[in-house]
Each structure stands twice: as structure tokens, then as C-alpha cells.
Scaffold this active site. Sequence first.
Site, PDB file in Angstrom:
ATOM      1  N   TYR A   1       0.840  -1.198   0.000  1.00  0.00           N
ATOM      2  CA  TYR A   1       0.000   0.000   0.000  1.00  0.00           C
ATOM      3  C   TYR A   1       0.875   1.247   0.000  1.00  0.00           C
ATOM      4  O   TYR A   1       0.644   2.189  -0.773  1.00  0.00           O
ATOM      5  CB  TYR A   1      -0.913  -0.008   1.221  1.00  0.00           C
ATOM      6  CG  TYR A   1      -1.740   1.243   1.396  1.00  0.00           C
ATOM      7  CD1 TYR A   1      -2.876   1.467   0.632  1.00  0.00           C
ATOM      8  CD2 TYR A   1      -1.378   2.205   2.341  1.00  0.00           C
ATOM      9  CE1 TYR A   1      -3.633   2.617   0.804  1.00  0.00           C
ATOM     10  CE2 TYR A   1      -2.133   3.355   2.522  1.00  0.00           C
ATOM     11  CZ  TYR A   1      -3.255   3.559   1.753  1.00  0.00           C
ATOM     12  OH  TYR A   1      -4.001   4.699   1.920  1.00  0.00           O
TER      13      TYR A   1
ATOM     14  N   LYS B   1       1.271   4.267  -2.945  1.00  0.00           N
ATOM     15  CA  LYS B   1       1.071   5.693  -2.710  1.00  0.00           C
ATOM     16  C   LYS B   1       2.327   6.495  -3.054  1.00  0.00           C
ATOM     17  O   LYS B   1       2.243   7.654  -3.481  1.00  0.00           O
ATOM     18  CB  LYS B   1       0.651   5.924  -1.259  1.00  0.00           C
ATOM     19  CG  LYS B   1      -0.737   5.392  -0.936  1.00  0.00           C
ATOM     20  CD  LYS B   1      -1.823   6.001  -1.818  1.00  0.00           C
ATOM     21  CE  LYS B   1      -3.214   5.598  -1.380  1.00  0.00           C
ATOM     22  NZ  LYS B   1      -4.272   6.260  -2.172  1.00  0.00           N
TER      23      LYS B   1
END
Length: 255
Positions: free
Chosen positions: A161, A165
Site C-alpha cells: 500500500y 502511494k
Amino acid sequence: MNLSTLFSLNNKIAIITGASRGIGFSIAKFFAAAGAKVIMASRDQEDLNKATKALSNKGYDVYGMTCNVGHPDELQSLVDKTIELYGQIDILVNNAGTSPYMGPIHETPSDVFDKVMNINVKAPFELSKLCLPHLRKSSSPTIINISSIGAISPEPQLGIYSVSKSALHTLTKACAKDWGQQKIRVNAICPGVIKTKFSEPLWGNDQIMEAIMKRLSIKRLGETDEIGALALFLASPAASYITGAIFTSDGGYTS
């Protein structure tokens, strides 16, 4: 500069993904209150109905549309419907995201890696491209990507994750450079731990929260409206000379 219109989005058309709850809903609320007509996209029809009703009851001009950002045909339909209804696009907020796995990065399944990259990086890329021809016609076009502090300081148990990002940051800066001559501003917001259902695996875990609190300068969780207010600033004339920037709103977590 007219201070009375500095934060106005009057007559602007905004698309917000992941808008049925949490940060996306707050951004929709702020934009609509500032005068924008808001297309609220979400894959959950029930949540979307509740969200649009809540804002419509306040007299705001909002329209809900189901859209799974991982499906290219649904992204195209989202853009087409927006143009059909309003004839223009001035603001795009890429807020929809996913984080389906918590654990050591080396144990992340390959299909989970693909899903995270598809939703968190490819979808904003594809939707931004689809909106580009319409943003070029706007008098004040802007794109806001909702990122995470994990992009700056990878969060425990959220390795892929965080990687996704970080990639979104580079996408933000690359688009800002390429599209600046067309007066399209592209920026990103990195929320810290905001109390939403999405982040509940973090704030709902006492051990994780103890570690987080040690790093926070402001010793509390963030609120969704604190991100909504920042998004309004970035979408408004007040931020007219800001592009390619990454804004943190994290209580000092990354300071």
C-alpha cells in the site's frame, strides 16, 4: 485578489471517486458548500444513496454514480455521464483506494499486489487521462490525488500500500510537469491516521495506536473534515500557483 471569492468553487464541476463516505464524502461536502456541482462516485450503491441524499437535503447540487475505478469501462462511463449532465469538468479528485492486506511485505500475494497497484495508481492515471481533454477547456482545472503518509514513511504491515502511494506521488509530479503549460494543476494530499472505516485496522488496534501516538505531535486522530478543508484550498483560486506539491495533514507524524 477578491477575498470573498478566494475559496469559491461556484459553477465548477467536480468528480470525486470514493465519495460515499470518509474523506471522499467530506471533500464532496466542502466542494458542494463552496458552490461546486459534484459527481460523487462509489462502487457501493447503498452508501452512495445515503451520501447523496444527505448532501441533497442541505440544498447542494450533487449526483451519485456507481463506479468501480478498477474497471476502465466504468471510468469512461463516469466521464461521459458528467459531460452529459454538466458539459464540463473542472476538478478531479482521485480518492478511491484499497488496502486489502496487512502483514509482512514479502508475504503479500501477487494478486493483492496487482489489485493495490490497479486501484491506487493505474485508476488515477487512467481517469486523469480521460478527464484531460475536458480539463483543458476549463478556466481553472485541477486534479487532487489522495495519497497517504505511507508514501513518505512506509507504514508497518502496509508495505505494498505504501509503495503504491509513493508511486502516486511521482505520478502527481509527472502530470503536474507535463500539464502545467495547459494550466492544469496537479497536487496530492497525504492524510495521516484519519478516523474512518478504511483506517480502522490501524486505529482499532491498541498496539499500533500506541506506536502511532508516540510519533504524533498533535496527540489525536485526524478528522475527515480536516482533509476536506485542505482539498477545498487546493481546488480553489487560493491555490492558483501551487502544482506538483505534496501536502501532509498528519498531526506531525512525518515531521
